[in-house]
Design an enzyme around this catalytic site. Structure first.
Site, mmCIF file in Angstrom:
data_model
loop_
_atom_site.group_PDB
_atom_site.id
_atom_site.type_symbol
_atom_site.label_atom_id
_atom_site.label_comp_id
_atom_site.label_asym_id
_atom_site.label_seq_id
_atom_site.Cartn_x
_atom_site.Cartn_y
_atom_site.Cartn_z
ATOM 1 C CE LYS A 102 39.738 42.344 36.706
ATOM 2 N NZ LYS A 102 40.941 42.721 37.499
ATOM 3 C CB SER A 192 39.791 45.789 39.517
ATOM 4 O OG SER A 192 40.839 44.963 39.023
ATOM 5 C CB SER A 216 43.114 43.997 41.140
ATOM 6 O OG SER A 216 43.022 45.401 41.067
#
Length: 547
Positions: A102, A192, A216
């Site tokens: 990420k 997210s 997330s």
């Protein structure tokens, strides 16, 4: 980096020996299968990287443009070439395996670390985050950075999941073309860790690493039919990760199988002096040990839903009929495997939250249907955000003039046409705090979070009913487990369709979550594995053939 051709990629992915032919279909091959192929010399790290780069070119950059990969590592092919002669082993279990991280996880190389923000475009990191060091030491090829909801969905109220001002909108591979009047996906990618999830689901990498503060990892894993582990806070180092709130932040794997997630936990779960909370870590020698179909026998699993207590049935009482059907079938599988199902509502004090745990923030998001109303984000998030983000920018960020949350707010205001499509109301609220966590309201909110979610919530519930785990639909239980700092393991539960407002959609996934007490990841993985093997509910997104 030279772009591989479709022919090169197809040839590379099928590079098998005549003595041991295999079919390695990258769109849904497990990381375990890939490791076996590498260990047997039936495919090389270079071939894998070329094949994934070709899929990224055809499906992420072109075609449906999933937009899951924010940036590629320019050194990926060179790294893979050096690993071609190294086979996965006990010492280097991930040798040659391409993994995305990420884009809030620092890499001390040519890749920027941006958290999806225009304000941090071009920003680099002084060094690898601890988890990146561990991945590299285990032999992984860091393929690139995955797109995300900007600043892990802590910039603005009602920002679409998977959107960042720098990376754009991530699309769900199960319904990539379906959008609303504003052009936002009707079937969200989740957030997210949107890009981390979509990339694994669409076969753009062998596995990925995401992060979670509250939901997330679990939410995008549910939306994309994946396995994830939201670990106990302290199992995995957060050093070098762009933060929201240190009380709840953690990183975790996103994979296609439970065994793959356990393999990655073996690598990632390590004590780290840069993150003192890891000093209290408790973990098994091997997270993959004991992954058997009979792990469910005699286990007591709580289903927080009591028909005799409907007003307190917050986790199951308001689920859509298709969710209820899927969870009913999942519970039947658990019972067939020998689990003892205990139906009882969660204590009200556990899920409502204590007084002063949320705060009022005015929603100025111009595209929000709730514009002009008051949102209620967690106090802990708002107060820890300023302190923790300022420390990251001071200690980790390079090649940027941005040194504080105040700098980000100012940059965004100066570039509002590009940076503030959805506003920055959470950042505005955070910038008004002292930034040293000395405020009484913060200390009270953190104490009440632990009292409600942990002591009066998960602990009270599991103690009263003598439970080994708690079962939730999708990411419904993310908040209570995250506030307590407790782990959750998600596994695909099946497919659903449609939106909450009645719009038709293609089928897309819903996950099943097992949550438990601190350091219970190994047991939760064993339960998830037993369910995974008995149900076989992961269905890869249709329409993404191998190249």
């Amino acid at each position: 980096m030279q772009k591989p051709s479709r022919r090169d990629a197809g040839t590379a992915a099928a590079a098998v020996s005549a003595e041991a032919p295999i079919s390695l279909e990258l769109d849904h091959a497990s990381m375990s299968d890939i490791a076996h192929a590498l260990a047997g010399g039936r495919v090389t790290a270079t071939a894998l990287v070329k094949a994934y780069l070709a899929r990224i070119e055809d499906y992420d950059r072109d075609g449906p443009k999933l937009n899951a990969v924010r940036a590629l590592n320019p050194d990926a092919l060179a790294i893979a070439g050096k690993l071609d002669s190294t086979k996965p082993s006990a010492e280097r279990p991930l040798a040659g395996i391409p993994i995305l991280v990420k884009d809030n996880i620092a890499t001390g190389d040519e890749q920027p670390t941006t958290a999806g923000s225009l304000a941090l475009e071009g920003a680099h990191a002084r060094a690898d985050a601890t988890i990146v060091k561990l991945l590299r030491h285990a032999g992984a090829v860091i393929l690139g950075k995955a797109n995300l909801t900007e600043f892990s969905n802590m910039l603005a109220i009602d920002m679409p999941h998977g959107y960042s001002s720098l990376g754009g909108q991530v699309k769900n591979p199960y319904a990539p073309a379906l959008v609303d009047d504003h052009g936002f996906p009707l079937v969200t990618s989740g957030g997210s860790s949107a890009g981390s999830a979509v990339a694994v689901a669409a076969g753009l990498c062998a596995a990925s690493i995401g992060t979670e503060t509250s939901g997330s990892l679990l939410f995008p894993a549910s939306q994309n039919g994946l396995v994830t582990v939201k670990p106990t806070v302290g199992l995995i180092s957060r050093a070098g990760i762009v933060p929201i709130a240190h009380s709840q932040d953690t990183a975790g794997p996103m994979t296609r199988t439970v065994r793959d997630a356990a393999m990655l936990l073996n690598v990632l779960a390590a004590k780290d002096p840069l993150d003192p909370v890891t000093e209290r870590q408790r973990r098994p020698v091997d997270f993959t040990a004991g992954l058997t179909r009979d792990a469910m026998k005699g286990v007591r699993i709580g289903v927080p839903s009591d028909p005799a207590d409907p007003l307190n049935d917050c986790y199951y009482g308001k689920l859509r009929p298709d969710w209820i059907k899927l969870m009913t079938e999942a519970i039947e599988v658990l019972e067939d495997l020998g689990a003892v199902i205990v139906r009882a509502s969660m204590p009200t004090l556990g899920w409502i939250g204590g007084p002063g745990t949320t705060m009022a923030v005015l929603n100025r998001n111009p595209l929000s249907e709730h514009k002009g109303t008051v949102a209620r984000p967690p106090v802990v998030f708002i107060y820890e955000l300023k302190r923790d983000l300022d420390l990251y920018l001071r200690d980790w960020a390079t090649d940027t003039e941005i040194r504080s949350i105040a700098d980000i707010v100012a940059f965004n205001e100066a570039h509002a046409d590009r940076a503030l499509r959805f506003g920055q109301d959470h950042f505005l609220a955070a910038s008004m705090t002292r930034g040293d966590l000395s405020e009484r309201e913060y200390k009270s909110a953190r104490a009440m979070d632990l009292l409600s979610a942990k002591t009066r919530g998960m602990d009270a519930y599991m103690n009263q009913h003598k439970l080994d785990a708690v079962l939730f639909a999708g990411a419904m239980g993310a908040s209570i487990a995250a506030k307590a700092g407790y782990p959750s393991v998600m596994v695909p539960g099946g497919l659903i369709a449609g939106t909450t407002d009645g719009k038709d959609t293609p089928d897309y996934p819903l996950g099943v979550t097992f949550a438990g007490r601190a350091w219970s990841e190994h047991m939760l993985l064993r339960l998830a594995y037993a369910y995974e093997q008995a149900s076989d509910m992961r269905k890869p997104p249709p329409g993404w053939p191998g190249l």
